[in-house]
Design a protein around this motif. Structure first.
Motif, PDB file in Angstrom:
ATOM      1  N   VAL A 219      89.308 -13.079  78.527  1.00 48.81           N
ATOM      2  CA  VAL A 219      89.388 -13.119  77.070  1.00 48.81           C
ATOM      3  C   VAL A 219      89.862 -11.753  76.602  1.00 48.81           C
ATOM      4  CG1 VAL A 219      86.916 -12.557  76.864  1.00 48.81           C
ATOM      5  CG2 VAL A 219      88.144 -13.508  74.901  1.00 48.81           C
ATOM      6  N   SER A 220      90.804 -11.726  75.661  1.00 48.47           N
ATOM      7  CA  SER A 220      91.280 -10.462  75.098  1.00 48.47           C
ATOM      8  C   SER A 220      90.989 -10.430  73.608  1.00 48.47           C
ATOM      9  CB  SER A 220      92.780 -10.289  75.338  1.00 48.47           C
ATOM     10  OG  SER A 220      93.536 -11.179  74.526  1.00 48.47           O
ATOM     11  N   ALA A 243      91.897 -16.600  76.908  1.00 59.01           N
ATOM     12  CA  ALA A 243      91.668 -16.722  75.468  1.00 59.01           C
ATOM     13  C   ALA A 243      92.144 -15.432  74.797  1.00 59.01           C
ATOM     14  CB  ALA A 243      90.192 -16.953  75.174  1.00 59.01           C
ATOM     15  N   ILE A 244      92.867 -15.574  73.701  1.00 55.33           N
ATOM     16  CA  ILE A 244      93.393 -14.431  72.955  1.00 55.33           C
ATOM     17  C   ILE A 244      92.825 -14.481  71.540  1.00 55.33           C
ATOM     18  CG2 ILE A 244      95.465 -13.318  72.057  1.00 55.33           C
ATOM     19  CD1 ILE A 244      97.024 -14.536  74.383  1.00 55.33           C
ATOM     20  N   VAL A 245      92.024 -13.493  71.175  1.00 51.82           N
ATOM     21  CA  VAL A 245      91.383 -13.442  69.858  1.00 51.82           C
ATOM     22  C   VAL A 245      92.018 -12.313  69.046  1.00 51.82           C
ATOM     23  CG1 VAL A 245      89.197 -13.260  68.607  1.00 51.82           C
ATOM     24  CG2 VAL A 245      89.227 -14.233  70.928  1.00 51.82           C
ATOM     25  N   VAL A 335      96.185 -21.297  77.837  1.00 52.84           N
ATOM     26  CA  VAL A 335      95.880 -20.216  76.892  1.00 52.84           C
ATOM     27  C   VAL A 335      95.347 -20.806  75.594  1.00 52.84           C
ATOM     28  CG1 VAL A 335      96.841 -18.322  75.520  1.00 52.84           C
ATOM     29  CG2 VAL A 335      97.625 -18.672  77.875  1.00 52.84           C
ATOM     30  N   LEU A 336      94.250 -20.228  75.104  1.00 52.39           N
ATOM     31  CA  LEU A 336      93.702 -20.588  73.793  1.00 52.39           C
ATOM     32  C   LEU A 336      93.822 -19.373  72.889  1.00 52.39           C
ATOM     33  CD1 LEU A 336      92.136 -22.617  71.977  1.00 52.39           C
ATOM     34  CD2 LEU A 336      90.033 -21.504  72.759  1.00 52.39           C
ATOM     35  N   ILE A 337      94.447 -19.559  71.738  1.00 47.55           N
ATOM     36  CA  ILE A 337      94.638 -18.479  70.774  1.00 47.55           C
ATOM     37  C   ILE A 337      93.745 -18.749  69.574  1.00 47.55           C
ATOM     38  CG2 ILE A 337      96.316 -17.328  69.285  1.00 47.55           C
ATOM     39  CD1 ILE A 337      98.438 -18.509  71.385  1.00 47.55           C
TER      40      ILE A 337
END
Length: 393
Positions: A219-220, A243-245, A335-337
């Protein structure tokens, strides 16, 4: 020790709460509040005592305390209307009115019970160029690596502050959560070197190797996506999902040739070295306009301690001119954004560009203006659930 009340069991050795046999996810401050109430069942726990034992004597707002009490009631299956388990004594405090029975936890003696505020263990490994990198692991389960914002994380301070313990504990409920400080900041070796995101990605690989992580999820947060996407391109076989937050494809200077001067950089220059500077506070509120204010201040204090002003100013120039557009087609994992609808720092259009450029990417829009959700915000629970569900498959 296991404390049984109503249909709940609170285990202060394993730091867990179960209700009707099912695990209940609770933030550290909520756990600590329930713990102090259980240990004093039937007796009044004053607001001053709650502040002392749950918040360490720090000033806490009424809204933060009310949110914590509401979360504690929800966790044990109670609510403010019935107050069948946790009763409010107006203007004085709380009483846990349910009957409590205690027993030693299975296989654990009283001598080895961990306190509710258990200390974290920080370890060190070496980067390819020989610098010491600090890292810590929390929880059990599937391995998850965190890419934090560049040079603004401090393992020790984020553990001490309730905000970050909430975030770390939420992840540790479902995974073996690995965090590290970038070289030059936090608890890692304080040296300055040129910023190169491939080098930062190789540092992350060194940390993963030291922790025994082979293939793992990641996760980022915010600018951590620059390193995470570099890692995904360099080590596609190691990353199972990402995951990109609050991420972005292009820094602000690349988004428009007519970009105005970086106001955030000016705020750093004017107030970074003073903890209560109005300029530094304005910087924090640019990222977290919805607060809660106490949590936003904790983020700021950690960033100020983790990263000296000269490095912070240099980093602003680097990330303002950065782009990962060339890396998007190289990402092979799901990938989940997750991105705030009203993010004023990195607009939603940047998240859409990420989603459009990465195969098998999905976008979830969060109903907030905060760059990253904070504990106590309206979308906190749904955000944590969505993130954990994706990372653990």
């Amino acid at each position: 020790m296991e404390h049984h009340f109503a249909d709940c069991t609170l285990d202060d050795a394993r730091l867990t709460l179960t209700r009707s046999g099912s695990a209940v996810a609770v933030e550290p401050k909520v756990f600590d509040l329930i713990h102090v109430l259980v240990r004093n069942a039937g007796d009044l726990v004053t607001r001053d005592r709650m502040v002392e034992e749950v918040w360490g004597g720090r000033i806490v707002s009424e809204s933060a305390m009310s949110a914590c009490i509401a979360s504690a009631r929800k966790a044990v299956g109670d609510n403010g209307k019935t107050q069948a388990i946790i009763r409010t004594v107006p203007r004085r405090g709380l009483i846990l009115v349910a009957e409590v029975s205690d027993q030693a936890g299975a296989g654990l003696s009283d001598a080895v019970h961990a306190p509710a505020n258990a200390a974290q263990r920080i370890r060190y490994c070496r980067s390819e160029d020989g610098h010491a990198i600090a890292y810590a692991i929390s929880g059990e389960g599937l391995p998850v690596l965190r890419f934090g914002p560049l040079n603004t994380c401090d393992l020790e301070m984020e553990w001490a502050y309730g905000l970050y313990r909430s975030s770390v504990s939420s992840m540790a409920l479902h995974s073996r959560y690995l965090r590290f400080d970038n070289v030059g900041s936090g608890q890692s070796e304080r040296v300055q070197r040129e910023i190169d995101f491939e080098t930062e990605a190789r540092d992350a690989a060194a940390v993963a190797d030291a922790a025994g992580f082979d293939a793992f999820a990641a996760v980022s947060f915010s600018g951590g996506c620059l390193t995470a996407l570099s890692f995904a391109a360099l080590y596609p076989e190691r990353l199972t999902r990402l995951a990109i937050v609050g991420g972005y494809v292009e820094g602000r200077s690349r988004r428009s040739p007519d970009a105005t001067p970086d106001a955030l950089k000016s705020m750093i220059a004017e107030g970074w070295e003073r903890s209560e500077s109005p300029f530094a506070s304005a910087f924090a509120m640019s990222y977290f306009p919805e607060g809660p204010a106490e949590e936003a201040r904790e983020v700021l204090r950690e960033m100020q301690a983790a990263c000296p002003i000269e490095m912070m100013l240099r980093d602003r120039d680097v990330i303002n001119n950065a782009t990962v557009d060339h890396l998007l087609e190289k990402v092979r994992c799901p990938v989940l954004i997750l991105h705030a609808r009203d993010d004023a720092v990195h607009p939603l259009s940047q998240a859409k560009k990420l989603a459009a450029g990465i195969q098998r990417a999905e976008l979830v829009v969060l109903e907030t203006a905060n760059h990253v959700p904070l504990y106590g915000s309206s979308c906190w629970e749904s955000y944590n659930y969505t993130l954990a569900e994706f990372l653990t498959g």
